[in-house]
Each structure stands twice: as C-alpha cells, then as structure tokens.
Scaffold this motif. Sequence first.
Motif, PDB file in Angstrom:
ATOM      1  N   LEU A  55      35.387  34.023 -45.554  1.00 15.92           N
ATOM      2  CA  LEU A  55      34.230  33.809 -44.683  1.00 15.92           C
ATOM      3  C   LEU A  55      34.660  33.363 -43.287  1.00 15.92           C
ATOM      4  CD1 LEU A  55      31.792  32.152 -47.237  1.00 15.92           C
ATOM      5  CD2 LEU A  55      31.678  34.477 -46.316  1.00 15.92           C
ATOM      6  N   ALA A  56      35.711  32.555 -43.200  1.00 14.16           N
ATOM      7  CA  ALA A  56      36.209  32.106 -41.896  1.00 14.16           C
ATOM      8  C   ALA A  56      36.743  33.283 -41.083  1.00 14.16           C
ATOM      9  CB  ALA A  56      37.281  31.037 -42.080  1.00 14.16           C
ATOM     10  N   VAL A  57      37.505  34.150 -41.721  1.00 15.99           N
ATOM     11  CA  VAL A  57      38.038  35.325 -41.021  1.00 15.99           C
ATOM     12  C   VAL A  57      36.893  36.210 -40.548  1.00 15.99           C
ATOM     13  CG1 VAL A  57      39.362  37.463 -41.334  1.00 15.99           C
ATOM     14  CG2 VAL A  57      40.297  35.275 -42.132  1.00 15.99           C
ATOM     15  N   ARG A  58      35.907  36.428 -41.410  1.00 12.67           N
ATOM     16  CA  ARG A  58      34.745  37.258 -41.028  1.00 12.67           C
ATOM     17  C   ARG A  58      33.983  36.657 -39.846  1.00 12.67           C
ATOM     18  NH1 ARG A  58      32.135  38.713 -46.947  1.00 12.67           N
ATOM     19  NH2 ARG A  58      33.797  40.132 -47.599  1.00 12.67           N
ATOM     20  N   ALA A  59      33.979  35.314 -39.747  1.00 15.26           N
ATOM     21  CA  ALA A  59      33.254  34.625 -38.668  1.00 15.26           C
ATOM     22  C   ALA A  59      34.152  34.369 -37.464  1.00 15.26           C
ATOM     23  CB  ALA A  59      32.686  33.310 -39.193  1.00 15.26           C
ATOM     24  N   ASN A  60      35.368  34.912 -37.477  1.00 19.48           N
ATOM     25  CA  ASN A  60      36.319  34.744 -36.381  1.00 19.48           C
ATOM     26  C   ASN A  60      36.681  33.285 -36.108  1.00 19.48           C
ATOM     27  OD1 ASN A  60      36.626  37.543 -35.778  1.00 19.48           O
ATOM     28  ND2 ASN A  60      34.605  37.475 -34.805  1.00 19.48           N
ATOM     29  N   VAL A  61      36.738  32.477 -37.165  1.00 20.16           N
ATOM     30  CA  VAL A  61      37.176  31.091 -37.043  1.00 20.16           C
ATOM     31  C   VAL A  61      38.706  31.103 -37.014  1.00 20.16           C
ATOM     32  CG1 VAL A  61      37.238  28.839 -38.196  1.00 20.16           C
ATOM     33  CG2 VAL A  61      35.150  30.206 -38.246  1.00 20.16           C
ATOM     34  N   ASP A  62      39.291  30.294 -36.139  1.00 19.48           N
ATOM     35  CA  ASP A  62      40.747  30.202 -36.060  1.00 19.48           C
ATOM     36  C   ASP A  62      41.247  29.468 -37.304  1.00 19.48           C
ATOM     37  OD1 ASP A  62      43.409  29.798 -35.508  1.00 19.48           O
ATOM     38  OD2 ASP A  62      43.077  28.734 -33.611  1.00 19.48           O
ATOM     39  N   THR A  63      41.803  30.196 -38.240  1.00 15.16           N
ATOM     40  CA  THR A  63      42.235  29.595 -39.507  1.00 15.16           C
ATOM     41  C   THR A  63      43.476  28.721 -39.348  1.00 15.16           C
ATOM     42  OG1 THR A  63      43.456  31.603 -40.070  1.00 15.16           O
ATOM     43  CG2 THR A  63      41.194  31.401 -40.928  1.00 15.16           C
ATOM     44  N   ALA A  64      44.092  28.741 -38.176  1.00 10.39           N
ATOM     45  CA  ALA A  64      45.221  27.845 -37.905  1.00 10.39           C
ATOM     46  C   ALA A  64      44.742  26.498 -37.361  1.00 10.39           C
ATOM     47  CB  ALA A  64      46.178  28.488 -36.909  1.00 10.39           C
ATOM     48  N   ASP A  65      43.450  26.407 -37.039  1.00  8.14           N
ATOM     49  CA  ASP A  65      42.859  25.173 -36.504  1.00  8.14           C
ATOM     50  C   ASP A  65      42.185  24.421 -37.651  1.00  8.14           C
ATOM     51  OD1 ASP A  65      41.195  23.228 -35.350  1.00  8.14           O
ATOM     52  OD2 ASP A  65      40.699  24.482 -33.622  1.00  8.14           O
ATOM     53  N   ASP A  66      42.866  23.407 -38.165  1.00  7.97           N
ATOM     54  CA  ASP A  66      42.366  22.672 -39.338  1.00  7.97           C
ATOM     55  C   ASP A  66      40.973  22.095 -39.117  1.00  7.97           C
ATOM     56  OD1 ASP A  66      44.734  23.242 -40.608  1.00  7.97           O
ATOM     57  OD2 ASP A  66      45.592  21.243 -40.340  1.00  7.97           O
ATOM     58  N   ASP A  67      40.726  21.508 -37.935  1.00  6.22           N
ATOM     59  CA  ASP A  67      39.413  20.915 -37.662  1.00  6.22           C
ATOM     60  C   ASP A  67      38.319  21.967 -37.628  1.00  6.22           C
ATOM     61  OD1 ASP A  67      40.403  18.306 -37.556  1.00  6.22           O
ATOM     62  OD2 ASP A  67      40.802  18.430 -35.393  1.00  6.22           O
ATOM     63  N   ALA A  68      38.590  23.096 -36.982  1.00  7.77           N
ATOM     64  CA  ALA A  68      37.603  24.177 -36.910  1.00  7.77           C
ATOM     65  C   ALA A  68      37.310  24.727 -38.301  1.00  7.77           C
ATOM     66  CB  ALA A  68      38.101  25.294 -35.996  1.00  7.77           C
ATOM     67  N   LEU A  69      38.347  24.881 -39.095  1.00  9.95           N
ATOM     68  CA  LEU A  69      38.187  25.407 -40.455  1.00  9.95           C
ATOM     69  C   LEU A  69      37.403  24.423 -41.323  1.00  9.95           C
ATOM     70  CD1 LEU A  69      38.879  27.892 -42.089  1.00  9.95           C
ATOM     71  CD2 LEU A  69      41.015  26.783 -42.750  1.00  9.95           C
ATOM     72  N   ALA A  70      37.711  23.133 -41.213  1.00  9.55           N
ATOM     73  CA  ALA A  70      36.991  22.110 -41.995  1.00  9.55           C
ATOM     74  C   ALA A  70      35.520  22.063 -41.593  1.00  9.55           C
ATOM     75  CB  ALA A  70      37.640  20.746 -41.791  1.00  9.55           C
ATOM     76  N   ASN A  71      35.243  22.116 -40.307  1.00  6.60           N
ATOM     77  CA  ASN A  71      33.842  22.099 -39.850  1.00  6.60           C
ATOM     78  C   ASN A  71      33.103  23.344 -40.321  1.00  6.60           C
ATOM     79  OD1 ASN A  71      33.819  19.596 -38.557  1.00  6.60           O
ATOM     80  ND2 ASN A  71      34.691  20.463 -36.689  1.00  6.60           N
ATOM     81  N   PHE A  72      33.767  24.482 -40.279  1.00  8.87           N
ATOM     82  CA  PHE A  72      33.158  25.719 -40.763  1.00  8.87           C
ATOM     83  C   PHE A  72      32.849  25.612 -42.257  1.00  8.87           C
ATOM     84  CE2 PHE A  72      33.620  29.927 -42.714  1.00  8.87           C
ATOM     85  CZ  PHE A  72      32.587  30.598 -42.066  1.00  8.87           C
TER      86      PHE A  72
END
Length: 93
Positions: A55-72
């Motif tokens: 889901l993160a990849v589909r939403a273009n979330v930076d999967t290397a950014d732990d904070d962005a991934l956790a918030n997502f």
Amino acid sequence: MSEFSASSTPQGTISVVTIDGPSSSGKSTVARNVAKTLRFIHLNSGALFRAIGVLAVRANVDTADDDALANFAKGIQFRFELCPDNSTRFTAD
C-alpha cells in the motif's frame, strides 16, 4: 524447537495463541491449522507487514523514510474476518 502457548479467557473476551520458533519451522502452517480448528482468526504478522509495504508503494510513500512509513501505516484499515470454512480473510486499505 517451537513453543506453543495459549491464554484462556471468559466468554466474550479475546483468546490469544502465540507460536514462536525459528524461521522455516512451520509456525504459519501450525498457526493456520490451530486457528481453523479452534475457529479463531489467524493474524499473520507477515501479511500485515507486506500489506503496509504494498500500500505504501502504491501511495508513493518513501519506504526508506521510517517516520513517513509509520505515519502512513497508522491510517491503514486492517480487517480480519472468520469465514464459514473457518479460514481467515484479511484485507487492508
């Protein structure tokens, strides 16, 4: 050697069964079969992590950014449903 533990609770509360052991020892197979036999929902933690990643990849979330991934991940709705055949249906969106 895998370990098996279960907590027994009064009706109307949640019972939890955990299985621990080394990788590739059959934990998921045992967990799925125990859950099906006991009519429990099988929560596969690996499926949760994979769903977050997809889901993160589909939403273009930076999967290397732990904070962005956790918030997502906080915004994902995970659903587990016990099906008529006692299997567990898992969805996330």
